[in-house]
Write a protein that holds these residues in place. Structure first.
Motif, PDB file in Angstrom:
ATOM      1  N   GLY A 197      45.066  34.806  35.933  1.00 26.36           N
ATOM      2  CA  GLY A 197      45.285  34.747  37.363  1.00 26.36           C
ATOM      3  C   GLY A 197      46.407  35.659  37.799  1.00 26.36           C
ATOM      4  O   GLY A 197      46.724  35.736  38.992  1.00 26.36           O
ATOM      5  N   GLY A 198      47.026  36.357  36.839  1.00 27.62           N
ATOM      6  CA  GLY A 198      48.061  37.332  37.125  1.00 27.62           C
ATOM      7  C   GLY A 198      47.468  38.663  37.534  1.00 27.62           C
ATOM      8  O   GLY A 198      46.379  38.715  38.121  1.00 27.62           O
ATOM      9  N   PHE A 199      48.143  39.748  37.170  1.00 23.34           N
ATOM     10  CA  PHE A 199      47.805  41.045  37.755  1.00 23.34           C
ATOM     11  C   PHE A 199      47.490  42.112  36.722  1.00 23.34           C
ATOM     12  O   PHE A 199      48.053  42.131  35.625  1.00 23.34           O
ATOM     13  CB  PHE A 199      48.958  41.499  38.655  1.00 23.34           C
ATOM     14  N   THR A 200      46.605  43.020  37.122  1.00 22.26           N
ATOM     15  CA  THR A 200      46.143  44.064  36.212  1.00 22.26           C
ATOM     16  C   THR A 200      47.293  44.921  35.693  1.00 22.26           C
ATOM     17  O   THR A 200      47.220  45.435  34.578  1.00 22.26           O
ATOM     18  CB  THR A 200      45.124  44.979  36.915  1.00 22.26           C
ATOM     19  N   GLY A 247      46.754  44.863  31.692  1.00 22.02           N
ATOM     20  CA  GLY A 247      46.399  46.107  31.006  1.00 22.02           C
ATOM     21  C   GLY A 247      47.364  46.441  29.898  1.00 22.02           C
ATOM     22  O   GLY A 247      46.963  46.859  28.800  1.00 22.02           O
ATOM     23  N   ARG A 248      48.647  46.235  30.161  1.00 25.48           N
ATOM     24  CA  ARG A 248      49.674  46.530  29.155  1.00 25.48           C
ATOM     25  C   ARG A 248      49.648  45.514  28.009  1.00 25.48           C
ATOM     26  O   ARG A 248      49.792  45.882  26.840  1.00 25.48           O
ATOM     27  CB  ARG A 248      51.050  46.562  29.826  1.00 25.48           C
ATOM     28  N   HIS A 254      40.830  40.897  32.448  1.00 23.79           N
ATOM     29  CA  HIS A 254      40.250  40.523  33.728  1.00 23.79           C
ATOM     30  C   HIS A 254      41.305  39.749  34.507  1.00 23.79           C
ATOM     31  O   HIS A 254      41.815  38.729  34.031  1.00 23.79           O
ATOM     32  CB  HIS A 254      38.994  39.664  33.501  1.00 23.79           C
ATOM     33  N   SER A 255      41.644  40.222  35.719  1.00 23.09           N
ATOM     34  CA  SER A 255      42.751  39.614  36.456  1.00 23.09           C
ATOM     35  C   SER A 255      42.715  40.066  37.906  1.00 23.09           C
ATOM     36  O   SER A 255      41.712  40.619  38.375  1.00 23.09           O
ATOM     37  CB  SER A 255      44.088  39.976  35.791  1.00 23.09           C
ATOM     38  N   ASN A 256      43.809  39.842  38.618  1.00 26.03           N
ATOM     39  CA  ASN A 256      43.923  40.215  40.019  1.00 26.03           C
ATOM     40  C   ASN A 256      44.633  41.561  40.190  1.00 26.03           C
ATOM     41  O   ASN A 256      45.347  42.007  39.294  1.00 26.03           O
ATOM     42  CB  ASN A 256      44.686  39.129  40.786  1.00 26.03           C
ATOM     43  N   THR A 257      44.451  42.168  41.358  1.00 22.35           N
ATOM     44  CA  THR A 257      45.054  43.467  41.643  1.00 22.35           C
ATOM     45  C   THR A 257      45.987  43.359  42.841  1.00 22.35           C
ATOM     46  O   THR A 257      45.564  42.947  43.934  1.00 22.35           O
ATOM     47  CB  THR A 257      43.977  44.522  41.938  1.00 22.35           C
ATOM     48  N   LEU A 258      47.247  43.710  42.635  1.00 19.54           N
ATOM     49  CA  LEU A 258      48.214  43.773  43.726  1.00 19.54           C
ATOM     50  C   LEU A 258      47.958  45.028  44.569  1.00 19.54           C
ATOM     51  O   LEU A 258      47.698  46.097  44.018  1.00 19.54           O
ATOM     52  CB  LEU A 258      49.637  43.818  43.175  1.00 19.54           C
ATOM     53  N   ILE A 259      48.064  44.892  45.878  1.00 16.08           N
ATOM     54  CA  ILE A 259      47.879  46.021  46.780  1.00 16.08           C
ATOM     55  C   ILE A 259      49.247  46.614  47.123  1.00 16.08           C
ATOM     56  O   ILE A 259      50.212  45.882  47.366  1.00 16.08           O
ATOM     57  CB  ILE A 259      47.172  45.589  48.075  1.00 16.08           C
ATOM     58  N   ASP A 260      49.334  47.954  47.118  1.00 15.83           N
ATOM     59  CA  ASP A 260      50.579  48.627  47.478  1.00 15.83           C
ATOM     60  C   ASP A 260      50.257  49.909  48.251  1.00 15.83           C
ATOM     61  O   ASP A 260      49.112  50.341  48.309  1.00 15.83           O
ATOM     62  CB  ASP A 260      51.408  48.933  46.230  1.00 15.83           C
ATOM     63  N   ASP A 261      51.318  50.507  48.816  1.00 13.79           N
ATOM     64  CA  ASP A 261      51.131  51.752  49.559  1.00 13.79           C
ATOM     65  C   ASP A 261      51.631  52.961  48.779  1.00 13.79           C
ATOM     66  O   ASP A 261      51.800  54.045  49.347  1.00 13.79           O
ATOM     67  CB  ASP A 261      51.831  51.681  50.923  1.00 13.79           C
ATOM     68  N   GLY A 262      51.853  52.778  47.499  1.00 14.13           N
ATOM     69  CA  GLY A 262      52.374  53.837  46.668  1.00 14.13           C
ATOM     70  C   GLY A 262      53.874  53.767  46.475  1.00 14.13           C
ATOM     71  O   GLY A 262      54.428  54.407  45.575  1.00 14.13           O
ATOM     72  N   LYS A 263      54.543  52.958  47.299  1.00 12.01           N
ATOM     73  CA  LYS A 263      55.993  52.804  47.189  1.00 12.01           C
ATOM     74  C   LYS A 263      56.420  51.338  47.101  1.00 12.01           C
ATOM     75  O   LYS A 263      57.305  50.988  46.324  1.00 12.01           O
ATOM     76  CB  LYS A 263      56.688  53.464  48.390  1.00 12.01           C
ATOM     77  N   VAL A 264      55.800  50.503  47.914  1.00 12.22           N
ATOM     78  CA  VAL A 264      56.165  49.087  47.939  1.00 12.22           C
ATOM     79  C   VAL A 264      54.895  48.230  47.941  1.00 12.22           C
ATOM     80  O   VAL A 264      53.804  48.708  48.266  1.00 12.22           O
ATOM     81  CB  VAL A 264      57.033  48.741  49.177  1.00 12.22           C
ATOM     82  N   LEU A 265      55.060  46.952  47.592  1.00 10.51           N
ATOM     83  CA  LEU A 265      53.951  46.013  47.646  1.00 10.51           C
ATOM     84  C   LEU A 265      53.624  45.681  49.090  1.00 10.51           C
ATOM     85  O   LEU A 265      54.516  45.531  49.931  1.00 10.51           O
ATOM     86  CB  LEU A 265      54.309  44.733  46.891  1.00 10.51           C
ATOM     87  N   SER A 266      52.334  45.530  49.371  1.00  9.69           N
ATOM     88  CA  SER A 266      51.885  45.236  50.731  1.00  9.69           C
ATOM     89  C   SER A 266      51.946  43.751  51.059  1.00  9.69           C
ATOM     90  O   SER A 266      51.790  43.360  52.217  1.00  9.69           O
ATOM     91  CB  SER A 266      50.446  45.723  50.926  1.00  9.69           C
ATOM     92  N   GLY A 267      52.119  42.925  50.027  1.00 10.93           N
ATOM     93  CA  GLY A 267      52.113  41.480  50.235  1.00 10.93           C
ATOM     94  C   GLY A 267      50.718  40.883  50.204  1.00 10.93           C
ATOM     95  O   GLY A 267      50.513  39.735  50.605  1.00 10.93           O
ATOM     96  N   THR A 268      49.756  41.649  49.706  1.00  9.05           N
ATOM     97  CA  THR A 268      48.375  41.167  49.615  1.00  9.05           C
ATOM     98  C   THR A 268      47.818  41.424  48.226  1.00  9.05           C
ATOM     99  O   THR A 268      48.341  42.234  47.462  1.00  9.05           O
ATOM    100  CB  THR A 268      47.470  41.859  50.653  1.00  9.05           C
TER     101      THR A 268
END
Length: 297
Positions: free
Chosen positions: A177-180, A184-185, A196-210
């Protein structure tokens, strides 16, 4: 003998006296126990038996052990070695909850960890709790992910478990339930063939919170187990699943051998097999591997 009871403990904790007490307890219930077979001297031993339900045998062994730090797993002998491993990551393959550790860089570790604790004990809906925690990290710089990774450590026996099963033809997969970013590491470090896990969304610099939808949750873990088994042409009896939180319960319940590893109370009470004292090599001993067959951690 149709069944086997395996005793597993930290090195040097299993004594001949313990084995005698357990064999006597099994015999008193009508079982026919045979001679012990050491898998690792003082650490893991098989007690083959017949004539008794495995759950009864495990319960009798735990009572005879009188709170000694020894894990007990009873199961049929046939099909004992598994061909598919599905493992949770946080607090199972790694020692920490990576989301909680990531939250520390936002000054929110205690708040996030409390939500994690309640979610992992089945008190909160997993998906809603994950979205809530990720939203609290909006604006966190991406270098916090790398910093968290540097502080993430494998659980003792994790690499030995995956390397040994893989070397013997099993497919090993992380289902988290954590993040890719982390799975992956961890997969590469341990030798898992898939993750197999979840993907954090970011804008290339910071997390988007989604987090990307759909959430990889309890049902997704179970679906991954059943899908991989089908792809490999395996029955569920040929699978093993391990985890510690409520979102692992479905896959633990469906696998041929489902193991609650140092688990939250709701999971430990529901799982047929549990490991509270030994390291992850316990899952190898439960499958009948001897110490001489286990690859280095």
């Amino acid at each position: 003998m149709s069944h086997v009871l395996t005793l597993i403990a930290p090195p040097g904790q299993i004594s001949p006296g313990m084995i005698t007490r357990i064999r006597d307890a099994l015999a008193a219930l009508g079982a026919d126990p045979s001679a012990p077979d050491w898998l690792a001297e003082g650490e893991a031993v098989d007690l083959p038996f017949s004539g008794l339900d495995p759950d009864q045998a495990a319960a009798a062994a735990r009572a005879a052990l009188q709170a000694a730090p020894v894990d007990t797993i009873a199961q049929p002998v046939e099909g004992r070695r598994k061909r598919l491993l599905i493992a949770d990551m946080d607090s199972t393959i790694v020692t920490s909850e990576t989301l909680d550790e990531l939250a520390a860089y936002a000054g929110l570790k205690e708040r996030v960890a409390e939500i994690t604790r309640r979610s992992m004990n089945g008190e909160l809906d997993f998906s809603a709790a994950l979205r809530e925690r990720v939203a609290m990290l909006k604006g966190l710089a991406l270098d916090a992910l790398e910093a968290t990774w540097r502080e993430t450590h494998l659980m003792p026996g994790a690499r030995a478990l995956v390397r040994t099963m893989s070397a013997n033809g099993a497919h090993c997969a992380l289902a988290s339930g954590g993040f890719t970013f982390f799975t992956g590491r961890v997969a590469e470090l341990c030798g898992f063939q898939s993750h197999h896990s979840n993907t954090l969304i970011d804008d290339g610099k910071v997390l988007s919170g989604t987090v990307a939808e759909p959430i990889f949750d309890r049902d997704a873990k179970l679906a991954t187990l059943t899908r991989l088994a089908a792809e490999k042409g395996l029955s569920m009896s040929a699978t093993i699943a391990v985890g510690d939180g409520a979102n692992d319960l479905a896959m633990i319940g469906a696998a041929g051998l489902g193991v609650a590893y140092r688990a939250k109370p709701v999971v430990a009470s529901a799982a047929r097999a549990r490991v509270d004292h030994a390291d992850l090599r316990a899952l190898l001993y439960a499958q009948g591997y001897r110490a001489t067959e286990i690859l280095a951690d």
